[in-house]
Design a protein around this motif. Structure first.
Motif, PDB file in Angstrom:
ATOM      1  N   ALA A  63       7.929 -18.550 -10.050  1.00 22.61           N
ATOM      2  CA  ALA A  63       7.058 -19.518 -11.118  1.00 22.61           C
ATOM      3  C   ALA A  63       6.312 -18.478 -11.882  1.00 22.61           C
ATOM      4  CB  ALA A  63       6.176 -20.473 -10.529  1.00 22.61           C
ATOM      5  N   ALA A  64       6.578 -18.222 -13.217  1.00 23.00           N
ATOM      6  CA  ALA A  64       5.952 -17.293 -14.083  1.00 23.00           C
ATOM      7  C   ALA A  64       4.632 -17.859 -14.577  1.00 23.00           C
ATOM      8  CB  ALA A  64       6.883 -17.153 -15.406  1.00 23.00           C
ATOM      9  N   GLU A  65       4.480 -19.395 -14.454  1.00 22.63           N
ATOM     10  CA  GLU A  65       3.200 -20.109 -14.591  1.00 22.63           C
ATOM     11  C   GLU A  65       3.097 -21.324 -13.945  1.00 22.63           C
ATOM     12  OE1 GLU A  65       3.861 -22.101 -18.867  1.00 22.63           O
ATOM     13  OE2 GLU A  65       4.004 -20.012 -19.024  1.00 22.63           O
ATOM     14  N   HIS A  66       1.975 -21.965 -13.846  1.00 19.94           N
ATOM     15  CA  HIS A  66       2.051 -23.352 -13.027  1.00 19.94           C
ATOM     16  C   HIS A  66       3.156 -23.965 -13.555  1.00 19.94           C
ATOM     17  CE1 HIS A  66       0.628 -26.375 -10.596  1.00 19.94           C
ATOM     18  NE2 HIS A  66       0.714 -27.208 -11.676  1.00 19.94           N
ATOM     19  N   SER A  67       3.944 -24.589 -12.609  1.00 21.20           N
ATOM     20  CA  SER A  67       5.001 -25.422 -12.919  1.00 21.20           C
ATOM     21  C   SER A  67       5.299 -26.432 -12.253  1.00 21.20           C
ATOM     22  CB  SER A  67       6.492 -24.285 -12.765  1.00 21.20           C
ATOM     23  OG  SER A  67       6.316 -23.165 -13.562  1.00 21.20           O
ATOM     24  N   GLU A  68       5.896 -27.505 -12.523  1.00 20.35           N
ATOM     25  CA  GLU A  68       6.558 -28.555 -11.988  1.00 20.35           C
ATOM     26  C   GLU A  68       7.902 -28.642 -11.928  1.00 20.35           C
ATOM     27  OE1 GLU A  68       4.811 -32.191 -13.611  1.00 20.35           O
ATOM     28  OE2 GLU A  68       3.392 -32.481 -11.727  1.00 20.35           O
ATOM     29  N   LEU A  69       8.397 -28.636 -11.085  1.00 20.82           N
ATOM     30  CA  LEU A  69      10.002 -28.476 -10.830  1.00 20.82           C
ATOM     31  C   LEU A  69      10.571 -29.780  -9.921  1.00 20.82           C
ATOM     32  CD1 LEU A  69      10.339 -24.714  -9.579  1.00 20.82           C
ATOM     33  CD2 LEU A  69      10.146 -25.778 -11.996  1.00 20.82           C
ATOM     34  N   ILE A  70      11.852 -30.194 -10.455  1.00 24.10           N
ATOM     35  CA  ILE A  70      12.524 -31.466  -9.917  1.00 24.10           C
ATOM     36  C   ILE A  70      13.671 -30.686  -9.013  1.00 24.10           C
ATOM     37  CG2 ILE A  70      13.293 -33.476 -10.243  1.00 24.10           C
ATOM     38  CD1 ILE A  70      11.812 -33.565 -12.754  1.00 24.10           C
ATOM     39  N   PRO A  71      13.417 -30.801  -7.652  1.00 18.39           N
ATOM     40  CA  PRO A  71      14.634 -30.130  -6.949  1.00 18.39           C
ATOM     41  C   PRO A  71      15.672 -31.407  -6.999  1.00 18.39           C
ATOM     42  CG  PRO A  71      12.868 -31.006  -5.377  1.00 18.39           C
ATOM     43  CD  PRO A  71      12.410 -31.162  -6.809  1.00 18.39           C
ATOM     44  N   VAL A  72      17.128 -30.944  -7.134  1.00 21.78           N
ATOM     45  CA  VAL A  72      18.204 -31.827  -7.175  1.00 21.78           C
ATOM     46  C   VAL A  72      19.204 -31.362  -6.294  1.00 21.78           C
ATOM     47  CG1 VAL A  72      20.122 -32.662  -8.582  1.00 21.78           C
ATOM     48  CG2 VAL A  72      17.876 -32.378  -9.759  1.00 21.78           C
ATOM     49  N   ASP A  73      19.337 -32.128  -5.155  1.00 17.84           N
ATOM     50  CA  ASP A  73      20.258 -31.880  -4.184  1.00 17.84           C
ATOM     51  C   ASP A  73      21.548 -31.962  -4.358  1.00 17.84           C
ATOM     52  OD1 ASP A  73      20.846 -34.739  -3.520  1.00 17.84           O
ATOM     53  OD2 ASP A  73      19.559 -34.732  -2.110  1.00 17.84           O
ATOM     54  N   LYS A  74      22.725 -31.561  -3.620  1.00 14.23           N
ATOM     55  CA  LYS A  74      24.056 -31.408  -3.794  1.00 14.23           C
ATOM     56  C   LYS A  74      24.748 -32.931  -4.188  1.00 14.23           C
ATOM     57  CE  LYS A  74      28.418 -29.376  -2.864  1.00 14.23           C
ATOM     58  NZ  LYS A  74      28.957 -28.292  -2.303  1.00 14.23           N
ATOM     59  N   ALA A  75      24.132 -33.913  -3.198  1.00 14.07           N
ATOM     60  CA  ALA A  75      24.680 -35.272  -3.697  1.00 14.07           C
ATOM     61  C   ALA A  75      24.171 -35.666  -4.873  1.00 14.07           C
ATOM     62  CB  ALA A  75      24.160 -36.153  -2.468  1.00 14.07           C
ATOM     63  N   THR A  76      22.961 -35.706  -5.297  1.00 13.06           N
ATOM     64  CA  THR A  76      22.478 -36.143  -6.646  1.00 13.06           C
ATOM     65  C   THR A  76      23.219 -35.246  -7.667  1.00 13.06           C
ATOM     66  OG1 THR A  76      20.461 -36.427  -5.800  1.00 13.06           O
ATOM     67  CG2 THR A  76      20.690 -36.704  -8.095  1.00 13.06           C
ATOM     68  N   PHE A  77      23.391 -34.072  -7.764  1.00  8.51           N
ATOM     69  CA  PHE A  77      24.030 -33.279  -8.388  1.00  8.51           C
ATOM     70  C   PHE A  77      25.539 -33.698  -8.799  1.00  8.51           C
ATOM     71  CE2 PHE A  77      26.885 -29.434  -9.134  1.00  8.51           C
ATOM     72  CZ  PHE A  77      26.556 -29.057 -10.596  1.00  8.51           C
ATOM     73  N   LEU A  78      26.182 -34.043  -7.860  1.00  6.61           N
ATOM     74  CA  LEU A  78      27.554 -34.615  -7.705  1.00  6.61           C
ATOM     75  C   LEU A  78      27.616 -35.769  -8.579  1.00  6.61           C
ATOM     76  CD1 LEU A  78      29.234 -33.398  -4.553  1.00  6.61           C
ATOM     77  CD2 LEU A  78      29.597 -32.270  -6.685  1.00  6.61           C
ATOM     78  N   GLN A  79      26.493 -36.660  -8.078  1.00  7.20           N
ATOM     79  CA  GLN A  79      26.549 -37.996  -8.876  1.00  7.20           C
ATOM     80  C   GLN A  79      26.420 -37.901 -10.299  1.00  7.20           C
ATOM     81  OE1 GLN A  79      23.413 -40.073  -6.416  1.00  7.20           O
ATOM     82  NE2 GLN A  79      24.511 -41.693  -6.398  1.00  7.20           N
ATOM     83  N   PHE A  80      25.631 -36.933 -10.728  1.00 10.72           N
ATOM     84  CA  PHE A  80      25.140 -36.891 -12.285  1.00 10.72           C
ATOM     85  C   PHE A  80      26.582 -36.214 -12.902  1.00 10.72           C
ATOM     86  CE2 PHE A  80      20.731 -36.638 -11.684  1.00 10.72           C
ATOM     87  CZ  PHE A  80      20.385 -37.431 -12.816  1.00 10.72           C
ATOM     88  N   VAL A  81      27.500 -35.439 -12.070  1.00  9.09           N
ATOM     89  CA  VAL A  81      28.499 -34.710 -12.543  1.00  9.09           C
ATOM     90  C   VAL A  81      29.586 -36.045 -12.786  1.00  9.09           C
ATOM     91  CG1 VAL A  81      30.650 -33.278 -12.001  1.00  9.09           C
ATOM     92  CG2 VAL A  81      28.356 -32.288 -11.583  1.00  9.09           C
ATOM     93  N   ARG A  82      29.958 -36.572 -11.824  1.00 10.80           N
ATOM     94  CA  ARG A  82      30.717 -37.872 -11.832  1.00 10.80           C
ATOM     95  C   ARG A  82      30.474 -38.772 -13.024  1.00 10.80           C
ATOM     96  NH1 ARG A  82      29.960 -37.626  -5.851  1.00 10.80           N
ATOM     97  NH2 ARG A  82      31.641 -36.382  -5.140  1.00 10.80           N
ATOM     98  N   GLN A  83      29.003 -39.095 -13.164  1.00  9.98           N
ATOM     99  CA  GLN A  83      28.619 -40.484 -13.871  1.00  9.98           C
ATOM    100  C   GLN A  83      28.423 -39.822 -15.376  1.00  9.98           C
ATOM    101  OE1 GLN A  83      25.172 -42.061 -12.350  1.00  9.98           O
ATOM    102  NE2 GLN A  83      26.157 -42.840 -10.535  1.00  9.98           N
TER     103      GLN A  83
END
Length: 123
Positions: free
Chosen positions: A80-100
């Motif tokens: 983190a280069a500065e204070h950051s909010e990050l959203i982790p996306v696991d493999k199952a969710t990633f694959l759902q996004f790819v499919r949809q």
């Protein structure tokens, strides 16, 4: 390249929530196993390899996707280069996004190509 997530509600529908990272926090190290990618909700993350910053990822940008795609360890370190909010996306969710969303899959491919071209130009 345009960031994919100007609106984070699509991620919230999948139940993924942002996590805070203070400036200087290590998100992951090169050679670690990767179980998720990250979307930057706010702040900025530096991606480094061999001690050199190769990319700075800001709001709406994503990083860490390579490990989800090929199952290999992380190829770089993310801090983190500065204070950051990050959203982790696991493999199952990633694959759902790819499919949809073919647009999401195309965005990830374009991002990988841009990064590869930048690396080639730097050699």
């Amino acid at each position: 390249m345009k960031n994919y997530w100007p609106d984070f509600s699509s991620l919230a529908r999948f139940g993924v929530m942002p996590r805070p990272y203070p400036a200087g926090a290590t998100i992951f190290l090169a050679e670690e196993e990767g179980d998720c990618m990250y979307v930057v909700r706010s702040g900025r993350v530096s991606i480094t390899t061999h001690g050199t910053v190769v990319e700075s990822v800001g709001p709406g940008g994503l990083f860490g996707e390579m490990s989800l795609i090929d199952g290999s360890p992380r190829s770089a370190t993310a801090v983190a280069a500065e204070h950051s909010e990050l959203i982790p996306v696991d493999k199952a969710t990633f694959l759902q996004f790819v499919r949809q969303s073919p647009d999401f899959a195309l965005h990830v491919m374009q991002l990988l190509v841009v990064r590869l071209r930048q690396m080639n130009e730097s050699l």
